[in-house]
Design an enzyme around this catalytic site. Structure first.
Site, mmCIF file in Angstrom:
data_model
loop_
_atom_site.group_PDB
_atom_site.id
_atom_site.type_symbol
_atom_site.label_atom_id
_atom_site.label_comp_id
_atom_site.label_asym_id
_atom_site.label_seq_id
_atom_site.Cartn_x
_atom_site.Cartn_y
_atom_site.Cartn_z
ATOM 1 N N CYS A 1 -122.339 38.133 43.524
ATOM 2 C CA CYS A 1 -121.846 39.422 42.908
ATOM 3 C C CYS A 1 -122.156 39.473 41.508
ATOM 4 C CB CYS A 1 -120.558 39.863 43.227
ATOM 5 S SG CYS A 1 -120.020 39.715 44.888
ATOM 6 N N ASN B 1 -115.902 40.061 40.920
ATOM 7 C CA ASN B 1 -116.719 39.118 41.470
ATOM 8 C C ASN B 1 -115.698 37.681 41.768
ATOM 9 O OD1 ASN B 1 -118.736 37.317 41.825
ATOM 10 N ND2 ASN B 1 -119.090 36.682 39.699
ATOM 11 N N GLY B 2 -115.819 37.125 42.781
ATOM 12 C CA GLY B 2 -115.124 35.982 43.226
ATOM 13 C C GLY B 2 -114.179 36.206 44.561
ATOM 14 N N GLU C 1 -137.542 19.345 50.230
ATOM 15 C CA GLU C 1 -137.274 20.493 49.325
ATOM 16 C C GLU C 1 -138.609 21.682 49.879
ATOM 17 O OE1 GLU C 1 -136.026 22.284 47.362
ATOM 18 O OE2 GLU C 1 -137.104 23.339 46.164
ATOM 19 N N ARG D 1 -127.954 37.993 41.839
ATOM 20 C CA ARG D 1 -126.432 37.597 42.561
ATOM 21 C C ARG D 1 -126.078 37.934 43.814
ATOM 22 N NH1 ARG D 1 -124.330 35.393 37.848
ATOM 23 N NH2 ARG D 1 -122.028 35.099 38.728
ATOM 24 N N HIS E 1 -137.337 8.178 65.367
ATOM 25 C CA HIS E 1 -136.084 7.990 65.917
ATOM 26 C C HIS E 1 -135.329 9.658 65.872
ATOM 27 C CE1 HIS E 1 -135.715 3.880 64.976
ATOM 28 N NE2 HIS E 1 -136.490 4.142 63.647
ATOM 29 N N TRP F 1 -122.565 40.501 47.063
ATOM 30 C CA TRP F 1 -123.022 39.546 48.247
ATOM 31 C C TRP F 1 -121.578 39.370 49.167
ATOM 32 C CZ3 TRP F 1 -121.452 34.756 50.395
ATOM 33 C CH2 TRP F 1 -122.401 34.009 51.036
ATOM 34 N N LYS G 1 -137.654 25.386 51.013
ATOM 35 C CA LYS G 1 -138.339 26.212 50.480
ATOM 36 C C LYS G 1 -138.958 27.321 51.767
ATOM 37 C CE LYS G 1 -137.506 26.767 47.261
ATOM 38 N NZ LYS G 1 -136.668 25.759 46.496
ATOM 39 N N LYS H 1 -128.962 33.800 44.729
ATOM 40 C CA LYS H 1 -128.995 32.591 43.793
ATOM 41 C C LYS H 1 -127.942 31.910 43.199
ATOM 42 C CE LYS H 1 -132.549 31.392 40.419
ATOM 43 N NZ LYS H 1 -132.892 30.330 41.369
ATOM 44 N N GLU I 1 -136.082 28.991 53.724
ATOM 45 C CA GLU I 1 -135.443 30.169 53.131
ATOM 46 C C GLU I 1 -136.153 31.148 52.711
ATOM 47 O OE1 GLU I 1 -133.374 28.956 49.306
ATOM 48 O OE2 GLU I 1 -135.138 27.735 48.638
HETATM 49 C C1 G6P Z 1 -128.385 28.471 45.767
HETATM 50 C C2 G6P Z 1 -129.809 28.773 45.403
HETATM 51 C C3 G6P Z 1 -130.570 27.664 45.399
HETATM 52 C C4 G6P Z 1 -129.878 26.678 44.493
HETATM 53 C C5 G6P Z 1 -128.467 26.389 45.138
HETATM 54 C C6 G6P Z 1 -127.705 25.516 43.826
HETATM 55 O O1 G6P Z 1 -128.589 28.116 47.121
HETATM 56 O O2 G6P Z 1 -130.467 29.646 46.376
HETATM 57 O O3 G6P Z 1 -131.843 28.004 44.907
HETATM 58 O O4 G6P Z 1 -130.395 25.420 44.494
HETATM 59 O O5 G6P Z 1 -127.738 27.587 45.042
HETATM 60 O O6 G6P Z 1 -127.731 26.327 42.800
HETATM 61 P P1 G6P Z 1 -127.613 25.597 41.130
HETATM 62 O O7 G6P Z 1 -127.586 26.930 40.489
HETATM 63 O O8 G6P Z 1 -126.404 24.991 41.111
HETATM 64 O O9 G6P Z 1 -128.756 24.797 41.039
#
Ligand code: G6P
Length: 610
Positions: free
Chosen positions: A2, A99-100, A483, A27, A506, A74, A487, A605, A490
């Site tokens: 948020c 926010n929170g 990773e 956010r 396995h 969010w 990627k 994010k 997501e």
């Molecule tokens: C969210 C974002 C990711 C990020 C993760 C951790 O899931 O979409 O891209 O890696 O949070 O965030 P941070 O800011 O702690 O790296």
């Protein structure tokens, strides 16, 4: 999650609020809204969906005001509906954005309902609006009502509030969620982060936990958790407008992928300028904190966690220190054996991920006070709670899927591994010099990897129609496989899994058929021959292979085996270079599928809730 922005000015604040919300959309982007004081009335516009939809509605309403607040959401409590969107209004008089998460919202709701307050949403936030309104009804200013209300809240909040009975004041509060004040000329602001207000001012005050603030056109007053006036330092932000704008790119993710030679170069420059792998890189206290470290515990979430997994290989190999890596949300809830000589390393792009912050607090509560934060956002909560800090120089990262933050975190972690190795006498000067030289060449190698984009984009068309994909790697390239899978899932919504190639037999081999593309990260390292055997196992089951190799890996294309080669073998830094093609593969696959690359569904994010 948020985003909050608020403004009090001698000019129309509506465009400021809308622009601010657009910059805060990373956010959260379920719904957006603004509330402004227009004449004698509080007027509000809310819409589900993106800020642009809310903006169109605000324009249609012809809003014009000198005081207002805005929010991009969010969803946590209550679904994605207009009635759950912020701002929330109490009695047509007071409007609030939050926010929170308010943990005691149910008890407060019952109490306020008994007092006659009617609720129109399922959010925890509406409770706060009514609670402040209730205190205001007892007399006193909007600020004192806010100060009384927050003392009755449990949980995390950043709040901004306006009230039509107080047309010259905007008030704000912070606990557990970021909030800053922006200081302009004849105008002042409140925002979740500086990007929201940077076109108006760069002078900011970061509120501390428990602070409240009162903003007028002429100035701001900050109060601590005991309501005593306090002077907080004014910072001048160096966030550039260019870093917040797309420029010639189609998506922020694409821009940020291409910024990696610069971002890595800037981060490496910081290391070189500080004289190389020296404890001082991590802060003034670092020499004493790092001197007797016996082990390393890394804590992080998401992509940052994968950076940590990569670092474990480096730290154990270069420093000879045991290193454990935990997902922050797991670590914080398990019984850990505290070791005061263990270095706790948190990795976070945003510096505000709640689980990472809580894991750090938990580690400290176990008597572990050797804490280091690797972070991309100065003055954010996690570095502020850590004794040592390494700030990556990625610049603002806006795309929800992390790219340049990841590769710069890897640079920082590599520097940590070498520094620890040096402090422990594991590396001689010649080896240290070689490793510094390798870092200096890294931006060039990353640029060469970026030049492979047309080849990677051509592969994306094979991935776009698939339902599933498997990513394999070994050693330091296993986290890169993880990773790559993250990627892809997501942003393209293709189900993807990363596996250590040795685990293929396995379990995941059972999934392999002609419909399952298998991506393999196979540079020329000590494990290459083993990876080749894994490739044969997949081919024998009809699986189609997409291999990222490097100049020295002895691979050739064959039926069902496609190979893209990075032009250089970069030895120990190879996982950083191999992150680039997997990012590009996800990006181009998402493009081909037509998804919203920068704002994938259901994600945000910055994850400031559990
Ligand atoms: C969210 C974002 C990711 C990020 C993760 C951790 O899931 O979409 O891209 O890696 O949070 O965030 P941070 O800011 O702690 O790296």
């Amino acid at each position: 999650m948020c985003g909050i922005v608020g403004a009090i000015a001698n000019r129309d604040v509506v465009p400021l609020l809308v622009e601010g919300l657009k910059r805060l959309e990373y956010r959260g982007y379920d719904s957006a809204g603004i509330a402004v004081l227009s004449g004698e009335a509080v007027r509000r516009v809310r819409r589900t969906g993106r800020v642009a939809e809310m903006e169109a509605a605000a324009l249609a309403e012809g809003l014009d005001a000198r005081l207002g607040i805005g929010h991009t959401r969010w969803a946590t409590h209550g679904g994605v509906t207009e009635s759950n969107a912020h701002p929330h209004i109490s009695h047509g008089e007071l409007a609030l954005v939050h926010n929170g998460i308010i943990e005691n919202h149910e008890a407060q709701r019952q109490r306020l309902e008994a007092l006659g307050y009617e609720f129109t949403s399922q959010t925890d936030t509406e409770v706060v609006a009514h609670l402040i309104h209730h205190h205001r009804a007892q007399g006193g200013s909007l600020l004192s009502a806010l100060q009384a209300a927050v003392k009755e809240l449990h949980g995390a909040y950043a709040l901004a509030v306006i009230d039509k009975r107080d047309p010259t004041t905007l008030v704000a509060a912070r606990m557990g969620c970021p909030l800053l004040l922006g200081l302009g000329e004849g105008e002042n602001f409140v925002a979740s982060d500086v990007s929201a207000i940077v076109s108006a001012t760069r002078r900011v005050i970061f509120l501390e936990e428990g602070d409240t603030a009162e903003l007028t056109i002429d100035g701001v007053h900050v109060f601590d958790a005991d309501d005593a006036p306090v002077a907080r330092e004014v910072h001048v932000s160096d966030v550039s407008l260019a870093s917040l704008e797309l420029g010639p790119y189609r998506h922020f993710m694409q821009k940020e992928i291409h910024e990696q030679p610069r971002a890595i170069g800037d981060t490496v420059e910081g290391i070189v300028d500080a004289g190389g792998f020296d404890a001082g890189l991590f802060g003034k206290e670092a020499a004493s904190v790092l001197a007797d470290v016996e082990s390393v515990q890394i804590l992080a979430c998401g992509t940052s966690y994968y950076a940590g997994l990569t670092a474990r290989y480096w730290i154990e190999a270069l420093a000879g220190i045991p290193c454990a890596v935990d997902i922050a949300s797991e670590y914080r809830y398990r019984k850990v054996v505290g070791n005061p000589k263990q270095l706790i390393v948190t990795i976070s792009q945003s510096g505000e991920t709640l689980d990472t912050m809580e894991a750090l607090k938990y580690a400290k509560a176990q008597g572990q006070d050797k804490t280091l934060s690797i972070c991309n956002v100065p003055e954010s909560a996690i570095p502020r709670a850590s004794r040592l800090v390494f700030l990556t120089r990625a610049g603002a990262e806006i795309g929800v899927a992390s790219t340049k933050a990841f590769t710069t975190q890897l640079v920082a972690l590599f520097a940590l591994a070498v520094t620890l190795g040096k402090l422990r006498g594991q590396l001689d000067e010649a080896r240290e010099g070689e490793l510094l030289e390798a870092l200096r060449h890294l931006p060039g190698s990353v640029q060469h990897a970026l030049n492979l984009e047309p080849q990677v984009a051509a592969w994306a068309s094979s991935f776009a129609p698939r339902q599933h994909a498997l990513f394999l790697g070994r050693g330091t390239h296993y986290p890169i496989a993880l990773e790559g899978a993250l990627k892809l899932k997501e942003i393209s919504y293709i189900h993807a899994e990363g596996y250590p190639a040795g685990e293929l037999k396995h379990g995941p081999l059972a999934l392999v058929d002609t419909q399952m593309p298998v991506v393999v990260i196979a540079p020329n390292d000590a494990l290459l021959e083993k990876v080749k055997s894994n490739i044969q196992e997949v081919r024998a089951r009809g699986g189609e292979m997409f291999v990222f190799a490097d100049a020295d890996s002895s691979f050739s294309e064959s039926e069902g085996v496609h190979v893209i080669r990075t032009p250089r073998h970069v030895g120990i830094l190879s996982p950083i270079v191999h992150a680039i093609p997997v990012q590009m593969l996800a990006y181009h696959t998402a493009l081909a599928r037509g998804t919203d690359v920068d704002k994938p569904r259901n994600l945000a994010k910055s994850v400031t809730v559990e």
